[in-house]
Enzyme design. Sequence first.
Site, mmCIF file in Angstrom:
data_model
loop_
_atom_site.group_PDB
_atom_site.id
_atom_site.type_symbol
_atom_site.label_atom_id
_atom_site.label_comp_id
_atom_site.label_asym_id
_atom_site.label_seq_id
_atom_site.Cartn_x
_atom_site.Cartn_y
_atom_site.Cartn_z
ATOM 1 N N GLU A 29 25.469 -7.514 -75.524
ATOM 2 C CA GLU A 29 26.698 -6.888 -75.049
ATOM 3 C C GLU A 29 27.707 -6.813 -76.192
ATOM 4 O O GLU A 29 28.080 -7.832 -76.768
ATOM 5 C CB GLU A 29 27.310 -7.708 -73.895
ATOM 6 C CG GLU A 29 26.579 -7.563 -72.576
ATOM 7 C CD GLU A 29 26.922 -6.267 -71.821
ATOM 8 O OE1 GLU A 29 27.783 -5.490 -72.272
ATOM 9 O OE2 GLU A 29 26.307 -6.065 -70.751
ATOM 10 N N HIS B 18 21.462 0.895 -73.142
ATOM 11 C CA HIS B 18 21.328 0.754 -71.692
ATOM 12 C C HIS B 18 21.181 2.130 -71.027
ATOM 13 O O HIS B 18 20.395 2.309 -70.108
ATOM 14 C CB HIS B 18 22.563 0.015 -71.149
ATOM 15 C CG HIS B 18 22.352 -0.580 -69.796
ATOM 16 N ND1 HIS B 18 23.378 -1.136 -69.074
ATOM 17 C CD2 HIS B 18 21.235 -0.712 -69.029
ATOM 18 C CE1 HIS B 18 22.898 -1.578 -67.919
ATOM 19 N NE2 HIS B 18 21.603 -1.334 -67.874
ATOM 20 N N ASP C 203 26.235 3.335 -71.288
ATOM 21 C CA ASP C 203 26.582 2.512 -72.447
ATOM 22 C C ASP C 203 25.393 2.290 -73.371
ATOM 23 O O ASP C 203 24.256 2.300 -72.904
ATOM 24 C CB ASP C 203 27.159 1.160 -71.984
ATOM 25 C CG ASP C 203 26.167 0.329 -71.157
ATOM 26 O OD1 ASP C 203 25.603 0.866 -70.197
ATOM 27 O OD2 ASP C 203 25.957 -0.854 -71.499
HETATM 28 ZN ZN LIG Z 1 25.041 -2.024 -69.941
#
Ligand SMILES: [Zn+2]
Length: 276
Positions: free
Chosen positions: A146, A185, A195
């Site tokens: 992330e 993703h 994203d």
């Molecule tokens: Zn994501």
Amino acid sequence: MHIHQISYKALLLFSCVLLASCSTYKYKESDKVYKKNAKDFSKLIKAMPPENQRIDSLFNEQSFVGTTNMGIRKPNFVIIHHTAQNSTDQTLKTFTLTRTGTSAHYVIGRDGKVVQMVNDYLRAQHAGAGKWGSVTDMNSCSIGIEMDNNGTTDPWTEAQINSLCAVLATLKKKYSIPTANFIGHADFAPGRKNDPKNFPWKTLAQKGFGLWYDDVMETPPENFDTTAALRIIGYNVQRLNYAIEAFKIHFVQTDITQTLTDFDKQILYNLYKKSL
Ligand SMILES: [Zn+2]
């Protein structure tokens, strides 16, 4: 008397340091949950014969003999995300609440600070439903990263990308992850996720993480099948318009409409040939 005073002062100082370190560490509770879960998993792994792995219909015809040759399963993909949040702190908070059900192996801040939250060998809950090639349970075979970014106007900082590349280099080497298996993703979940957006994939590809197209490209032949090409690269083309959009979020970026221009087709043809 003097010695007593010093030791009292030392004790006071020690308590202050202890108090300060306790009050600044916010994740004691979630660490406890992590430890308990890890302990439960290790019990599962240790059990001989393994628990809950008997095939019911075989009754007494199944037995267990431990082999001497085995290893732990390794990740084979890396999925990159943007957090769509405003700070690493906010993301850590989200990922330490049981009710959110989401997590990632690594969170990388705008300042380049890297926080690991799940052992590489364990399954984080970052990818969800989707499909890339024939892989559907991406969480079981990938590392989730992330990137702290609000997903709209935030620029990617040099420190953040540098740290990401350091993490990727280590993962690629340690687990022999193929170059093409570094994806976003959105690539895995077209239409459901977008994203990371405006992501410097070209910079990453130059370092061996993910594919990118060549500067000089051929015009594809008249009969070039764009849907098959998307599928061969890895996209789930069941909802073709979203597959095109995901492809453009990754490789075109300046225009993420759901139709392929001549330029987009050149990129697609170039990447398709690299994927054969
Ligand atoms: Zn994501």
